[in-house]
Motif scaffolding. Structure first.
Motif, PDB file in Angstrom:
ATOM      1  N   LEU A   1      33.154  56.443  54.124  1.00 39.43           N
ATOM      2  CA  LEU A   1      32.408  57.293  55.050  1.00 39.43           C
ATOM      3  C   LEU A   1      30.929  57.014  54.862  1.00 39.43           C
ATOM      4  CD1 LEU A   1      34.215  60.744  54.698  1.00 39.43           C
ATOM      5  CD2 LEU A   1      34.500  59.026  56.497  1.00 39.43           C
ATOM      6  N   THR A   2      30.203  56.956  55.966  1.00 41.46           N
ATOM      7  CA  THR A   2      28.758  56.735  55.911  1.00 41.46           C
ATOM      8  C   THR A   2      28.055  57.713  56.841  1.00 41.46           C
ATOM      9  OG1 THR A   2      28.649  55.138  57.733  1.00 41.46           O
ATOM     10  CG2 THR A   2      29.095  54.251  55.529  1.00 41.46           C
ATOM     11  N   THR A   3      26.750  57.808  56.662  1.00 40.17           N
ATOM     12  CA  THR A   3      25.926  58.564  57.600  1.00 40.17           C
ATOM     13  C   THR A   3      25.827  57.762  58.891  1.00 40.17           C
ATOM     14  OG1 THR A   3      23.872  57.488  56.934  1.00 40.17           O
ATOM     15  CG2 THR A   3      24.526  59.475  55.700  1.00 40.17           C
ATOM     16  N   ALA A   4      25.234  58.346  59.914  1.00 42.27           N
ATOM     17  CA  ALA A   4      25.025  57.631  61.173  1.00 42.27           C
ATOM     18  C   ALA A   4      24.163  56.396  60.970  1.00 42.27           C
ATOM     19  CB  ALA A   4      24.393  58.564  62.200  1.00 42.27           C
ATOM     20  N   GLN A   5      23.331  56.391  59.915  1.00 43.02           N
ATOM     21  CA  GLN A   5      22.473  55.248  59.612  1.00 43.02           C
ATOM     22  C   GLN A   5      23.181  54.214  58.729  1.00 43.02           C
ATOM     23  OE1 GLN A   5      21.467  58.569  58.981  1.00 43.02           O
ATOM     24  NE2 GLN A   5      20.617  58.634  61.047  1.00 43.02           N
ATOM     25  N   GLY A   6      24.450  54.461  58.389  1.00 43.79           N
ATOM     26  CA  GLY A   6      25.224  53.494  57.611  1.00 43.79           C
ATOM     27  C   GLY A   6      25.121  53.655  56.101  1.00 43.79           C
ATOM     28  N   MET A   7      24.480  54.722  55.624  1.00 42.81           N
ATOM     29  CA  MET A   7      24.361  54.925  54.175  1.00 42.81           C
ATOM     30  C   MET A   7      25.648  55.547  53.636  1.00 42.81           C
ATOM     31  SD  MET A   7      21.508  53.524  53.812  1.00 42.81           S
ATOM     32  CE  MET A   7      21.157  53.799  52.090  1.00 42.81           C
ATOM     33  N   ALA A   8      26.124  55.003  52.524  1.00 44.30           N
ATOM     34  CA  ALA A   8      27.368  55.469  51.915  1.00 44.30           C
ATOM     35  C   ALA A   8      27.297  56.944  51.549  1.00 44.30           C
ATOM     36  CB  ALA A   8      27.680  54.644  50.672  1.00 44.30           C
TER      37      ALA A   8
ATOM     38  N   LEU B   1      18.470  63.229  43.260  1.00 36.32           N
ATOM     39  CA  LEU B   1      19.092  61.908  43.073  1.00 36.32           C
ATOM     40  C   LEU B   1      20.250  61.708  44.043  1.00 36.32           C
ATOM     41  CD1 LEU B   1      18.965  59.333  41.351  1.00 36.32           C
ATOM     42  CD2 LEU B   1      20.506  60.447  39.732  1.00 36.32           C
ATOM     43  N   TRP B   2      20.963  62.792  44.339  1.00 33.78           N
ATOM     44  CA  TRP B   2      22.135  62.771  45.228  1.00 33.78           C
ATOM     45  C   TRP B   2      21.895  63.749  46.378  1.00 33.78           C
ATOM     46  CZ3 TRP B   2      25.843  59.252  44.147  1.00 33.78           C
ATOM     47  CH2 TRP B   2      25.852  58.711  42.864  1.00 33.78           C
ATOM     48  N   PRO B   3      21.088  63.355  47.374  1.00 33.95           N
ATOM     49  CA  PRO B   3      20.777  64.281  48.472  1.00 33.95           C
ATOM     50  C   PRO B   3      22.032  64.716  49.241  1.00 33.95           C
ATOM     51  CG  PRO B   3      19.271  62.416  48.475  1.00 33.95           C
ATOM     52  CD  PRO B   3      20.365  62.087  47.498  1.00 33.95           C
ATOM     53  N   PRO B   4      22.185  66.024  49.442  1.00 29.97           N
ATOM     54  CA  PRO B   4      23.319  66.532  50.213  1.00 29.97           C
ATOM     55  C   PRO B   4      23.244  66.061  51.668  1.00 29.97           C
ATOM     56  CG  PRO B   4      22.209  68.299  49.021  1.00 29.97           C
ATOM     57  CD  PRO B   4      21.344  67.093  48.912  1.00 29.97           C
ATOM     58  N   LEU B   5      24.411  65.878  52.284  1.00 34.64           N
ATOM     59  CA  LEU B   5      24.464  65.587  53.718  1.00 34.64           C
ATOM     60  C   LEU B   5      24.291  66.928  54.425  1.00 34.64           C
ATOM     61  CD1 LEU B   5      24.830  63.577  56.026  1.00 34.64           C
ATOM     62  CD2 LEU B   5      27.304  63.988  55.868  1.00 34.64           C
TER      63      LEU B   5
ATOM     64  N   THR C   1      24.487  61.542  49.753  1.00 41.83           N
ATOM     65  CA  THR C   1      24.074  60.139  49.696  1.00 41.83           C
ATOM     66  C   THR C   1      23.572  59.895  48.274  1.00 41.83           C
ATOM     67  OG1 THR C   1      21.859  60.691  50.484  1.00 41.83           O
ATOM     68  CG2 THR C   1      23.465  59.987  52.156  1.00 41.83           C
ATOM     69  N   PHE C   2      23.218  58.646  47.966  1.00 40.96           N
ATOM     70  CA  PHE C   2      22.690  58.301  46.643  1.00 40.96           C
ATOM     71  C   PHE C   2      21.317  57.700  46.850  1.00 40.96           C
ATOM     72  CE2 PHE C   2      23.071  55.296  42.796  1.00 40.96           C
ATOM     73  CZ  PHE C   2      22.573  56.240  41.918  1.00 40.96           C
ATOM     74  N   SER C   3      20.305  58.253  46.214  1.00 40.52           N
ATOM     75  CA  SER C   3      18.923  57.825  46.446  1.00 40.52           C
ATOM     76  C   SER C   3      18.678  56.369  46.040  1.00 40.52           C
ATOM     77  CB  SER C   3      17.943  58.745  45.718  1.00 40.52           C
ATOM     78  OG  SER C   3      18.160  58.680  44.322  1.00 40.52           O
ATOM     79  N   LYS C   4      19.520  55.805  45.205  1.00 38.96           N
ATOM     80  CA  LYS C   4      19.319  54.424  44.774  1.00 38.96           C
ATOM     81  C   LYS C   4      20.001  53.406  45.687  1.00 38.96           C
ATOM     82  CE  LYS C   4      18.174  55.768  40.218  1.00 38.96           C
ATOM     83  NZ  LYS C   4      17.518  55.212  39.101  1.00 38.96           N
ATOM     84  N   ASP C   5      20.812  53.875  46.634  1.00 37.83           N
ATOM     85  CA  ASP C   5      21.326  52.979  47.666  1.00 37.83           C
ATOM     86  C   ASP C   5      20.175  52.729  48.629  1.00 37.83           C
ATOM     87  OD1 ASP C   5      23.887  52.903  46.611  1.00 37.83           O
ATOM     88  OD2 ASP C   5      24.743  54.293  48.078  1.00 37.83           O
TER      89      ASP C   5
END
Length: 128
Positions: A35-42, A63-67, A100-104
């Motif tokens: 699953l990814t965001t609309a922008q393709g981020m995991a 570090l792990w921003p909520p969707l 999401t993960f801020s380091k992606d």
């Protein structure tokens, strides 16, 4: 007059800007379908969370921003929306809060998968 009343009632049922579709997309990655965001981020799940409840606040949420969800978003299917401790709204998939993960740094990157053995890439329903 009756026609205007019916149209008005119909419009009132659908909130302006309401999102009726799923808040995520499915993409191929090095870990398979995710699953990814609309922008393709995991997107990821956190093993310490419980159903529609996040255990990731403060520095963790940096570090792990909520969707995030908006007040006009509408949950459907396997997706739900819940209120976080800070009062903001967050999306969940099958009850698991999504992050999401801020380091992606680029789409479909999954560097957070397996992080500290508690972060896992989110998978589409049926692919868990």
């Amino acid at each position: 007059m009756m026609r205007n009343l019916i149209i008005g009632a119909t419009l009132a049922l659908v909130a302006p800007g309401a999102v009726l579709a799923q808040p995520t997309t499915v993409a191929d990655s090095a870990k398979g379908k995710i699953l990814t965001t609309a922008q393709g981020m995991a997107l990821y799940t956190f093993s310490k969370d419980s159903t529609d409840h996040s255990a990731c606040d403060g520095g963790c949420a940096s570090l792990w921003p909520p969707l995030k969800a908006t007040p006009t978003d509408q949950a459907s299917g396997t997706f739900s929306i819940f209120k976080r401790a800070d009062g903001t709204l967050q999306w969940a998939h099958q009850g698991s809060p999504l992050y999401t993960f801020s380091k992606d740094t680029k789409p479909n990157q999954v560097t957070g998968d397996g992080f500290n053995n508690v972060w896992h890439v989110a998978r589409p329903a049926g692919d868990n």
